[in-house]
Motif scaffolding. Structure first.
Motif, PDB file in Angstrom:
ATOM      1  N   PRO A   1      58.137  56.615  22.577  1.00 13.44           N
ATOM      2  CA  PRO A   1      57.881  55.530  23.530  1.00 13.44           C
ATOM      3  C   PRO A   1      59.129  55.112  24.295  1.00 13.44           C
ATOM      4  O   PRO A   1      59.433  53.918  24.422  1.00 13.44           O
ATOM      5  CB  PRO A   1      57.384  54.400  22.623  1.00 13.44           C
ATOM      6  N   VAL A   2      59.864  56.085  24.803  1.00 15.28           N
ATOM      7  CA  VAL A   2      61.085  55.805  25.561  1.00 15.28           C
ATOM      8  C   VAL A   2      61.113  56.692  26.800  1.00 15.28           C
ATOM      9  O   VAL A   2      60.447  57.730  26.841  1.00 15.28           O
ATOM     10  CB  VAL A   2      62.360  56.061  24.713  1.00 15.28           C
ATOM     11  N   PRO A   3      61.887  56.311  27.829  1.00 17.40           N
ATOM     12  CA  PRO A   3      61.992  57.169  29.019  1.00 17.40           C
ATOM     13  C   PRO A   3      62.604  58.525  28.678  1.00 17.40           C
ATOM     14  O   PRO A   3      63.331  58.676  27.694  1.00 17.40           O
ATOM     15  CB  PRO A   3      62.906  56.360  29.951  1.00 17.40           C
ATOM     16  N   VAL A   4      62.311  59.500  29.524  1.00 16.93           N
ATOM     17  CA  VAL A   4      62.834  60.851  29.326  1.00 16.93           C
ATOM     18  C   VAL A   4      64.355  60.836  29.234  1.00 16.93           C
ATOM     19  O   VAL A   4      64.952  61.512  28.389  1.00 16.93           O
ATOM     20  CB  VAL A   4      62.366  61.777  30.469  1.00 16.93           C
ATOM     21  N   ARG A   5      65.007  60.062  30.111  1.00 11.50           N
ATOM     22  CA  ARG A   5      66.473  60.053  30.121  1.00 11.50           C
ATOM     23  C   ARG A   5      67.034  59.561  28.793  1.00 11.50           C
ATOM     24  O   ARG A   5      68.047  60.072  28.310  1.00 11.50           O
ATOM     25  CB  ARG A   5      66.979  59.161  31.258  1.00 11.50           C
TER      26      ARG A   5
ATOM     27  N   ALA B   1      69.986  61.391  23.771  1.00 17.76           N
ATOM     28  CA  ALA B   1      70.126  61.519  22.317  1.00 17.76           C
ATOM     29  C   ALA B   1      70.570  62.924  21.935  1.00 17.76           C
ATOM     30  O   ALA B   1      71.257  63.117  20.917  1.00 17.76           O
ATOM     31  CB  ALA B   1      68.807  61.175  21.626  1.00 17.76           C
ATOM     32  N   TYR B   2      70.201  63.909  22.733  1.00 17.98           N
ATOM     33  CA  TYR B   2      70.643  65.286  22.503  1.00 17.98           C
ATOM     34  C   TYR B   2      71.985  65.572  23.181  1.00 17.98           C
ATOM     35  O   TYR B   2      72.752  66.412  22.695  1.00 17.98           O
ATOM     36  CB  TYR B   2      69.589  66.276  23.007  1.00 17.98           C
TER      37      TYR B   2
ATOM     38  N   HIS C   1      53.057  56.945  28.219  1.00 21.01           N
ATOM     39  CA  HIS C   1      53.601  55.982  27.255  1.00 21.01           C
ATOM     40  C   HIS C   1      55.068  56.219  26.932  1.00 21.01           C
ATOM     41  O   HIS C   1      55.611  55.582  26.032  1.00 21.01           O
ATOM     42  CB  HIS C   1      52.774  56.017  25.962  1.00 21.01           C
ATOM     43  N   GLY C   2      55.709  57.121  27.650  1.00 20.60           N
ATOM     44  CA  GLY C   2      57.118  57.383  27.383  1.00 20.60           C
ATOM     45  C   GLY C   2      57.496  58.808  27.694  1.00 20.60           C
ATOM     46  O   GLY C   2      57.492  59.230  28.851  1.00 20.60           O
ATOM     47  N   SER C   3      57.786  59.587  26.663  1.00 23.77           N
ATOM     48  CA  SER C   3      58.236  60.957  26.884  1.00 23.77           C
ATOM     49  C   SER C   3      57.746  61.874  25.772  1.00 23.77           C
ATOM     50  O   SER C   3      57.451  61.433  24.656  1.00 23.77           O
ATOM     51  CB  SER C   3      59.770  61.005  26.970  1.00 23.77           C
ATOM     52  N   ARG C   4      57.692  63.148  26.103  1.00 18.70           N
ATOM     53  CA  ARG C   4      57.263  64.168  25.138  1.00 18.70           C
ATOM     54  C   ARG C   4      58.347  65.230  25.039  1.00 18.70           C
ATOM     55  O   ARG C   4      58.894  65.680  26.043  1.00 18.70           O
ATOM     56  CB  ARG C   4      55.949  64.801  25.584  1.00 18.70           C
ATOM     57  N   LEU C   5      58.633  65.623  23.827  1.00 19.58           N
ATOM     58  CA  LEU C   5      59.594  66.687  23.565  1.00 19.58           C
ATOM     59  C   LEU C   5      58.846  67.883  22.995  1.00 19.58           C
ATOM     60  O   LEU C   5      58.110  67.757  22.003  1.00 19.58           O
ATOM     61  CB  LEU C   5      60.652  66.215  22.569  1.00 19.58           C
TER      62      LEU C   5
ATOM     63  N   VAL D   1      61.108  69.730  11.128  1.00 16.01           N
ATOM     64  CA  VAL D   1      60.222  68.558  11.111  1.00 16.01           C
ATOM     65  C   VAL D   1      60.960  67.350  10.549  1.00 16.01           C
ATOM     66  O   VAL D   1      60.862  66.236  11.078  1.00 16.01           O
ATOM     67  CB  VAL D   1      58.952  68.864  10.292  1.00 16.01           C
ATOM     68  N   SER D   2      61.728  67.567   9.481  1.00 17.10           N
ATOM     69  CA  SER D   2      62.500  66.465   8.897  1.00 17.10           C
ATOM     70  C   SER D   2      63.524  65.928   9.889  1.00 17.10           C
ATOM     71  O   SER D   2      63.710  64.712  10.016  1.00 17.10           O
ATOM     72  CB  SER D   2      63.210  66.941   7.622  1.00 17.10           C
ATOM     73  N   ALA D   3      64.185  66.837  10.610  1.00 19.29           N
ATOM     74  CA  ALA D   3      65.191  66.421  11.585  1.00 19.29           C
ATOM     75  C   ALA D   3      64.553  65.602  12.704  1.00 19.29           C
ATOM     76  O   ALA D   3      65.038  64.521  13.070  1.00 19.29           O
ATOM     77  CB  ALA D   3      65.904  67.640  12.158  1.00 19.29           C
ATOM     78  N   MET D   4      63.450  66.100  13.261  1.00 20.39           N
ATOM     79  CA  MET D   4      62.825  65.413  14.386  1.00 20.39           C
ATOM     80  C   MET D   4      62.224  64.076  13.981  1.00 20.39           C
ATOM     81  O   MET D   4      62.092  63.166  14.805  1.00 20.39           O
ATOM     82  CB  MET D   4      61.779  66.317  15.026  1.00 20.39           C
ATOM     83  N   SER D   5      61.885  63.927  12.719  1.00 23.18           N
ATOM     84  CA  SER D   5      61.319  62.650  12.274  1.00 23.18           C
ATOM     85  C   SER D   5      62.356  61.536  12.288  1.00 23.18           C
ATOM     86  O   SER D   5      62.002  60.349  12.210  1.00 23.18           O
ATOM     87  CB  SER D   5      60.743  62.799  10.862  1.00 23.18           C
ATOM     88  N   GLN D   6      63.633  61.889  12.393  1.00 20.69           N
ATOM     89  CA  GLN D   6      64.698  60.880  12.401  1.00 20.69           C
ATOM     90  C   GLN D   6      65.077  60.411  13.806  1.00 20.69           C
ATOM     91  O   GLN D   6      65.842  59.463  13.952  1.00 20.69           O
ATOM     92  CB  GLN D   6      65.943  61.452  11.726  1.00 20.69           C
ATOM     93  N   ILE D   7      64.553  61.069  14.836  1.00 24.32           N
ATOM     94  CA  ILE D   7      64.955  60.729  16.199  1.00 24.32           C
ATOM     95  C   ILE D   7      64.587  59.290  16.536  1.00 24.32           C
ATOM     96  O   ILE D   7      65.348  58.584  17.209  1.00 24.32           O
ATOM     97  CB  ILE D   7      64.321  61.701  17.211  1.00 24.32           C
ATOM     98  N   GLU D   8      63.446  58.834  16.064  1.00 24.04           N
ATOM     99  CA  GLU D   8      63.013  57.473  16.371  1.00 24.04           C
ATOM    100  C   GLU D   8      64.049  56.436  15.958  1.00 24.04           C
ATOM    101  O   GLU D   8      64.263  55.440  16.644  1.00 24.04           O
ATOM    102  CB  GLU D   8      61.685  57.174  15.692  1.00 24.04           C
ATOM    103  N   GLU D   9      64.693  56.649  14.819  1.00 16.70           N
ATOM    104  CA  GLU D   9      65.685  55.698  14.337  1.00 16.70           C
ATOM    105  C   GLU D   9      66.862  55.596  15.305  1.00 16.70           C
ATOM    106  O   GLU D   9      67.410  54.513  15.523  1.00 16.70           O
ATOM    107  CB  GLU D   9      66.177  56.120  12.948  1.00 16.70           C
ATOM    108  N   VAL D  10      67.242  56.714  15.885  1.00 19.36           N
ATOM    109  CA  VAL D  10      68.336  56.719  16.852  1.00 19.36           C
ATOM    110  C   VAL D  10      67.903  56.055  18.148  1.00 19.36           C
ATOM    111  O   VAL D  10      68.639  55.252  18.735  1.00 19.36           O
ATOM    112  CB  VAL D  10      68.815  58.162  17.113  1.00 19.36           C
ATOM    113  N   LEU D  11      66.703  56.362  18.609  1.00 19.58           N
ATOM    114  CA  LEU D  11      66.214  55.792  19.855  1.00 19.58           C
ATOM    115  C   LEU D  11      66.044  54.282  19.764  1.00 19.58           C
ATOM    116  O   LEU D  11      66.175  53.577  20.766  1.00 19.58           O
ATOM    117  CB  LEU D  11      64.876  56.435  20.237  1.00 19.58           C
ATOM    118  N   ASP D  12      65.763  53.776  18.567  1.00 22.86           N
ATOM    119  CA  ASP D  12      65.573  52.338  18.378  1.00 22.86           C
ATOM    120  C   ASP D  12      66.881  51.573  18.231  1.00 22.86           C
ATOM    121  O   ASP D  12      66.884  50.339  18.255  1.00 22.86           O
ATOM    122  CB  ASP D  12      64.719  52.078  17.136  1.00 22.86           C
TER     123      ASP D  12
END
Length: 325
Positions: A22-26, A31-32, A120-124, A149-160
Motif C-alpha cells: 500500500p505504498v507508491p511505486v517510488r 527500498a531496493y 491501492h499502491g504498488s505491485r512487485l 518468501v521470507s525475505a519479501m515478507s519483511q519489506i512491509e516493516e521497512v516501508l512502514d
C-alpha cells in the motif's frame, strides 16, 4: 503477508513471486535502491544481510553477506544487467565464496524485478529464470523459494518505518564488519549535480571543508583511473594544516568512484574509499564505504568526529553549491 502468488514453471525454468504493497511505486523502488533499507529484508529473517557494495546502474555490482543464527555466513553478489527507475531492474544473482569472489561451482539465476502501480499502491513481480533444470532443482532443495518468501515478507516493516521515508537527514555511519564502515546521507540534488560537485576543484573548494574555520588551498583532482589526487586543508588563522593523497582506482561516472587514501606525512597503510551515488526520492543517496587496514584504526578515526565533519560538508554542499543550480 503481502505475497499474493508464487508460481513455478518447471518447463520454462522460472519461478515468479507477486506481492502487493500500500505504498507508491517510488517508495517501494527506493527500498531496493538504498542498501540501508535493502539489507533489512534481503535474505530470510534468520539470515540478515549486510551489503558492502550496492551499485544500482547497468554494469554495477552488489556484494552482500548473510549471517546465520550461529554466526555462519553465506555470501552473494548481483550484476545489474538493466535498470529502468522506478519501473524495473534485472540482475544476475549468484553465490560468493569466503573471499567475496563469485563461486564458480554454484548456479546463477537471472532475476527481473518489476514495479507496477495499482489502485491501492504498488505491485512487485519478481521473476527468476534458471539456467537448467538441474540448477532449478538444486536451488529449490537449498530453500530458495522459502528464503525468498521470507525475505519479501519483511519489506512491509521497512516501508512502514517513518525514518526510512525521510528525504534528507544528517550523515550517519554504520559498521559493516571489522574493517569497513558505511557513511551515508541523502543529498538534496540531482545525481548529475552531486557527481559534478565531487569532481570539479572549484566546487570542491566551496563545500569539502568540514567544520567552519577551514579553507582548502590545495585541490588537485584525479580525472582518470591511475591518476593521483592531493587535497590539503588549512585553518583560517594559518596555524594548522593537513591533507590526504591517493590514487583514483576506479571511475564509473556519475555513479561510482573508488580511491585509495593516505594522510600526508603519515606512514603505514591507508584506506580504500568506495563512493556510490544513487537517485532516490528527495535527491541523491550518497554512500561511502571505507575499508581500513584493521579494526583499531577504524575505531580511532571514527572517534575523532569524522562523521560530524562530513555532515558539515554535506550541509554546505546543499546550501552553497546545489541550491544555486
Amino acid at each position: 503477508m503481502p505475497i499474493t502468488a508464487v508460481e513455478k514453471d518447471l518447463d520454462a525454468l522460472t519461478m515468479t513471486i507477486t506481492a502487493d504493497f500500500p505504498v507508491p511505486v517510488r517508495r517501494l523502488w527506493d527500498a531496493y535502491a538504498d542498501p540501508r533499507q535493502l539489507e533489512r529484508f534481503w535474505g530470510p529473517r534468520e539470515w540478515p544481510a549486510t551489503f558492502t557494495r550496492h551499485d544500482m546502474f547497468p554494469g554495477g555490482r552488489s556484494h552482500y553477506v548473510m549471517t546465520g543464527p550461529d554466526g555462519e555466513s553465506a555470501g552473494g553478489w548481483w550484476e545489474f544487467l538493466d535498470v529502468e527507475p522506478p519501473h524495473a531492474f534485472e540482475v544476475l544473482d549468484g553465490f560468493a565464496g569466503p573471499d567475496g569472489q563469485p563461486a564458480q561451482d554454484m548456479p546463477t539465476t537471472r532475476m527481473r524485478f518489476t514495479f507496477e502501480e495499482t489502485a491501492h499502491g504498488s505491485r512487485l513481480v519478481v521473476r527468476a529464470v534458471f539456467t537448467s533444470a538441474e540448477d532449478l532443482d538444486e536451488l529449490l532443495r537449498m530453500g530458495m523459494e522459502e528464503g525468498t518468501v521470507s525475505a519479501m515478507s519483511q519489506i512491509e516493516e521497512v516501508l512502514d518505518d517513518a525514518g526510512d521515508r525521510t528525504p534528507s537527514r544528517p550523515a550517519r555511519s554504520q559498521l559493516l564488519n571489522d574493517t569497513q564502515v558505511r557513511v551515508s546521507r541523502v543529498v538534496s540534488g540531482s545525481l548529475e549535480d552531486v557527481s559534478e560537485a565531487h569532481r570539479r576543484p572549484d566546487l570542491l573548494q566551496r563545500w569539502l571543508l568540514g567544520p567552519d574555520g577551514w579553507t582548502m588551498p590545495v585541490c588537485e583532482v584525479a580525472e582518470e583511473p591511475g591518476d593521483t589526487y592531493r587535497y590539503e586543508w588549512e585553518s583560517e588563522d594559518g596555524q594548522q594544516r593537513f591533507g590526504f593523497t591517493g590514487e583514483l582506482l576506479e571511475a564509473q561516472p556519475p555513479h561510482r568512484e573508488v580511491t585509495s587514501e593516505q594522510m600526508i606525512g603519515m606512514d603505514g597503510p591507508g584506506t580504500t574509499n568506495e563512493l556510490t551515488l544513487t537517485p532516490v526520492d528527495g535527491g541523491t543517496l550518497l554512500s561511502l564505504v571505507i575499508t581500513y587496514p584493521d579494526r583499531e584504526l577504524r575505531d580511532t578515526v571514527l572517534g575523532t568526529g569524522m562523521v560530524d565533519g562530513m555532515e558539515a560538508s554535506y550541509a554546505r554542499l546543499e546550501s552553497e553549491v546545489l541550491a544555486a543550480r
